[in-house]
Design a protein around this motif. Structure first.
Motif, PDB file in Angstrom:
ATOM      1  N   LEU A  80       3.997   3.196   3.163  1.00  0.00           N
ATOM      2  CA  LEU A  80       4.786   4.223   3.841  1.00  0.00           C
ATOM      3  C   LEU A  80       3.936   5.440   4.194  1.00  0.00           C
ATOM      4  O   LEU A  80       4.195   6.119   5.177  1.00  0.00           O
ATOM      5  CB  LEU A  80       5.968   4.637   2.960  1.00  0.00           C
ATOM      6  N   ARG A  81       2.930   5.721   3.366  1.00  0.00           N
ATOM      7  CA  ARG A  81       2.086   6.882   3.641  1.00  0.00           C
ATOM      8  C   ARG A  81       1.176   6.659   4.842  1.00  0.00           C
ATOM      9  O   ARG A  81       1.133   7.456   5.761  1.00  0.00           O
ATOM     10  CB  ARG A  81       1.241   7.211   2.412  1.00  0.00           C
ATOM     11  N   SER A  82       0.418   5.558   4.819  1.00  0.00           N
ATOM     12  CA  SER A  82      -0.537   5.330   5.907  1.00  0.00           C
ATOM     13  C   SER A  82       0.086   4.597   7.089  1.00  0.00           C
ATOM     14  O   SER A  82      -0.535   4.482   8.143  1.00  0.00           O
ATOM     15  CB  SER A  82      -1.733   4.530   5.393  1.00  0.00           C
ATOM     16  N   LYS A  83       1.302   4.079   6.900  1.00  0.00           N
ATOM     17  CA  LYS A  83       2.010   3.327   7.939  1.00  0.00           C
ATOM     18  C   LYS A  83       1.197   2.131   8.417  1.00  0.00           C
ATOM     19  O   LYS A  83       1.136   1.832   9.614  1.00  0.00           O
ATOM     20  CB  LYS A  83       2.390   4.245   9.111  1.00  0.00           C
ATOM     21  N   LYS A  84       0.534   1.449   7.467  1.00  0.00           N
ATOM     22  CA  LYS A  84      -0.241   0.249   7.775  1.00  0.00           C
ATOM     23  C   LYS A  84       0.376  -0.936   7.050  1.00  0.00           C
ATOM     24  O   LYS A  84       1.028  -0.783   6.033  1.00  0.00           O
ATOM     25  CB  LYS A  84      -1.692   0.423   7.330  1.00  0.00           C
ATOM     26  N   VAL A  85       0.126  -2.105   7.601  1.00  0.00           N
ATOM     27  CA  VAL A  85       0.592  -3.343   6.995  1.00  0.00           C
ATOM     28  C   VAL A  85      -0.614  -4.061   6.408  1.00  0.00           C
ATOM     29  O   VAL A  85      -1.629  -4.230   7.081  1.00  0.00           O
ATOM     30  CB  VAL A  85       1.292  -4.244   8.036  1.00  0.00           C
ATOM     31  N   TYR A  86      -0.486  -4.480   5.144  1.00  0.00           N
ATOM     32  CA  TYR A  86      -1.559  -5.192   4.460  1.00  0.00           C
ATOM     33  C   TYR A  86      -1.091  -6.598   4.148  1.00  0.00           C
ATOM     34  O   TYR A  86       0.086  -6.829   3.892  1.00  0.00           O
ATOM     35  CB  TYR A  86      -1.934  -4.479   3.157  1.00  0.00           C
ATOM     36  N   SER A  87      -2.017  -7.541   4.148  1.00  0.00           N
ATOM     37  CA  SER A  87      -1.673  -8.911   3.823  1.00  0.00           C
ATOM     38  C   SER A  87      -2.876  -9.630   3.242  1.00  0.00           C
ATOM     39  O   SER A  87      -4.004  -9.436   3.690  1.00  0.00           O
ATOM     40  CB  SER A  87      -1.192  -9.644   5.072  1.00  0.00           C
ATOM     41  N   ASP A  88      -2.621 -10.489   2.240  1.00  0.00           N
ATOM     42  CA  ASP A  88      -3.659 -11.330   1.663  1.00  0.00           C
ATOM     43  C   ASP A  88      -3.634 -12.721   2.273  1.00  0.00           C
ATOM     44  O   ASP A  88      -4.429 -13.578   1.906  1.00  0.00           O
ATOM     45  CB  ASP A  88      -3.447 -11.475   0.149  1.00  0.00           C
ATOM     46  N   LEU A  89      -2.712 -12.958   3.176  1.00  0.00           N
ATOM     47  CA  LEU A  89      -2.551 -14.287   3.741  1.00  0.00           C
ATOM     48  C   LEU A  89      -3.667 -14.613   4.719  1.00  0.00           C
ATOM     49  O   LEU A  89      -4.241 -13.734   5.359  1.00  0.00           O
ATOM     50  CB  LEU A  89      -1.202 -14.395   4.445  1.00  0.00           C
TER      51      LEU A  89
END
Length: 106
Positions: A67-76
């Motif tokens: 929510l802070r950086s408004k980025k999406v992270y994924s390990d997939l």
């Protein structure tokens, strides 16, 4: 009563629509989820980190958002072999239709 006799009785009562059997079964499942932790949070974090270091696919997480950086992270990771194998039947079918159509117009 043996396990087999019990299973036969339970199945017979279920077919008859007995609510007692359904209540007993749902009560058994509720007992499984007593919400008592098996591991402490620290033990869980250590286990998860060790599995991640070992390269286990179990701890691969799905997408998550910050929510802070408004980025999406994924390990997939993309499995190109599965994608290829899933698309082969459709490609062969489309090519077959195209060839059949072209031969039909000649």
């Amino acid at each position: 009563m043996s396990n087999e006799e019990f299973d036969n009785l339970k199945e017979g009562l279920m077919w008859e629509g007995s609510s007692v059997v359904m209540l007993k079964i749902s009560g058994s499942f509720n007992g499984l989820h007593s919400w008592k932790p098996i591991l402490s949070d620290e033990e869980y974090d250590k286990l998860k980190l060790q599995l991640k270091i070992d390269g286990s696919e179990i701890v691969v997480e799905g997408p998550r958002c910050s929510l802070r950086s408004k980025k999406v992270y994924s390990d997939l990771a993309v499995d190109y072999l599965k994608m290829f194998l899933l698309n082969v039947p459709a490609a062969v079918f489309a090519l077959g239709l195209y060839t059949w159509n072209m031969l039909g117009t000649v």
